[in-house]
Design an enzyme around this catalytic site. Sequence first.
Site, short mmCIF file in Angstrom:
data_model
loop_
_atom_site.label_atom_id
_atom_site.label_comp_id
_atom_site.label_asym_id
_atom_site.label_seq_id
_atom_site.Cartn_x
_atom_site.Cartn_y
_atom_site.Cartn_z
N GLU B 46 -16.77 2.90 -1.22
CA GLU B 46 -15.52 2.30 -0.81
C GLU B 46 -14.62 3.45 -0.39
OE1 GLU B 46 -13.87 -0.17 -3.90
OE2 GLU B 46 -11.88 0.00 -3.01
N ASP B 57 -2.14 0.63 -6.46
CA ASP B 57 -2.80 1.81 -7.00
C ASP B 57 -1.93 2.59 -7.95
OD1 ASP B 57 -5.41 1.82 -5.72
OD2 ASP B 57 -4.27 1.94 -3.85
#
Lengths: 397, 261
Positions: B46, B57
């Site tokens: 990924e 994140d």
Amino acid sequence: MRYSVDQEGFYGVFGGAFVPEMLYPNVEELQSEYLNIINDVDFQEEYDDLLKNYVGRPTPLYLAKRLSEKYKARIYLKREDLCHTGAHKVNNTIGQILIAQRLGKKRIIAETGAGQHGVATATVCALMGLECIVYMGAVDIKRQAPNVARMKMLGAEVRPATSGSQTLKDATNEAIRDWIGNPTDTHYIIGSVVGPHPYPDMVARLQAIISKEMRWQLHEAEGTELPERIVACVGGGSNAAGAFYHYLNEDSVGLVSVEAAGLGIHSGESAATSVLGTKGIIHGSRTLLMQDEDGQIIEPYSISAGLDYPGIGPMHAHLIDSGRAKAISITDKEALEAALMLSRIEGIIPALETAHALAALDKMSIKENELIIVNLSGRGDKDLAAYQTYLEGLNDG
Amino acid sequence: MSRLTDLFSKKQSDILNIYFTAGYPKLDDTERIILALDKAGADVIELGMPYSDPMADGPTIQESGSQALKNGMKLAVLFDQLKDVRTKTQIPLVLMGYFNQVMQFGEEQFFAKCMEVGIDGLILPDLPLEVFAREYKDMYKKYSLDSIFLMSPQSGEQRIKRVDELSTGFIYMVADASITGKQGEITKKQIEYFENVDKMGLKNPRLIGFGISDHQGYTTACNYANGAIIGSAFIRQLKQNPSNERITDFIYGIKGHHLIA
Ligand SMILES: Cc1ncc(COP(=O)(O)O)c(C=O)c1O
């Protein structure tokens, strides 16, 4: 033209809820409940009572005589600076804390730029006995120190945001991350008409009290509910949304949104989103924002922490895009001059954010006797350090 | 058949998907790290498109993104770095990023570029399911891209079914109510959630990610799903030492292969 939000949370092409799946349940809960709660009689009674007896509403609509003389117009100031805590922000936090209670939330988080929204949130959390955490950019913690002290006095925890430009945008990122990590017990009180649907509409409705009062107050004073123009500063756009709300469909009333140009629109140090912005997504909303060709968000700049934001709320993007509102950009220097001007001729020290709205009067080509309302969104106590530096500069120069 | 579908048809368990940020730690590391991961035994990669404001994140991935942007990473640079990658590896490659990046590049142009360089699927956490269904589903198909959506412990049953319906390739099962990079043991409550979803009989394979950082987390994830996704822990490894040897050690460590000293 429709200026209010549609079923899916859009204002024209702007708005929506572009959030990761982890936030979907939180946002969905609010989407399905906020109108029921706001329209509930019990909520309205409590909200109205607190606005009257705790916040001190209605705030005066004051005919500023010497300011009017200066511009050969009739200029009214809507005195949101006289709200408890010193700015319009508390109208929203009172409403949202009542919503949070009705959703059974126990923990409140908020972001803040100038610290006014943080103070207003800390205030209502103290009032209701709820835990309060405020995210604030490390740069803003320094330049708005008095408000940091107030939040702490009120029992809130102030957490510095140290990523990016360490200002309002980054504080908002941190608050969103906190919400992702605390999805069930926490309500996020956003401080402006930004963020995923339903926030822009929810906050606008809670600030709409400003224009609701303006209509009857102006009628009492002038025999008409309709001014020719309304002027307000736009960071995310909550005070402007409140001041415009009940006039959106009155085509004869001009709407003026005043943005921060920082050191100048094309100086690279600016927050003039309507000029520098393009369509994109920020904080879960499709709107106008300052970004590069790769969609990286550009770090904005303004002397005013409350206007130092690279986007505007989707409602304002729609108002500007459709031509309903006209945007004017004001530099740091022009705002400082206007703050000093208002202090000296009306005895009112405005917030730096508000000073941008006042400076716009110089750029508006005002007709003789024009009836204008300027939304005086907040008072300038928090900005005295910046004003002092400015005054010293004048004396030295 | 897509490379992801092909992979899952051959191997249903112990899938290891490694996330890293393109252009980190050095701008030109992207291809080298892909090849090193493939060689070391990762099953899926990924690739993060660094973003200024990565809402989902944590600090580790955000910092790696800021560094990559400072290094000069841009989407045009990334596509250029990937232009020969398919002559060197057939490992499934998935791009992860935020929807604004795709919007500004031009959605269809972006999808076309992905197909051209051999990207297999997209993870865009802030692209709402319904917007995807209405506006982009057909375009993903046209450009042979798998649509990988997230589910979280807060997602209700109806929602999970909708995620399954619109996903292809695999479903990204977020392990905990958190952003990426949270550390700690997997709790009883999480196990319950893994088990409940396992019983739903979804059509897509599931990979568990967010907070998986070591061999133990990987094994637990593999017990309840088809495999695991590891991101922040690998970024920390790259920060400390990004050499091919250390990358290999890291993958062996996660998989529990005994290292030959
Ligand atoms: C006094 C005052 N006015 C205006 C603003 C800008 O916010 P908004 O555009 O949401 O009214 C702030 C924000 O901190 C403020 O404190």
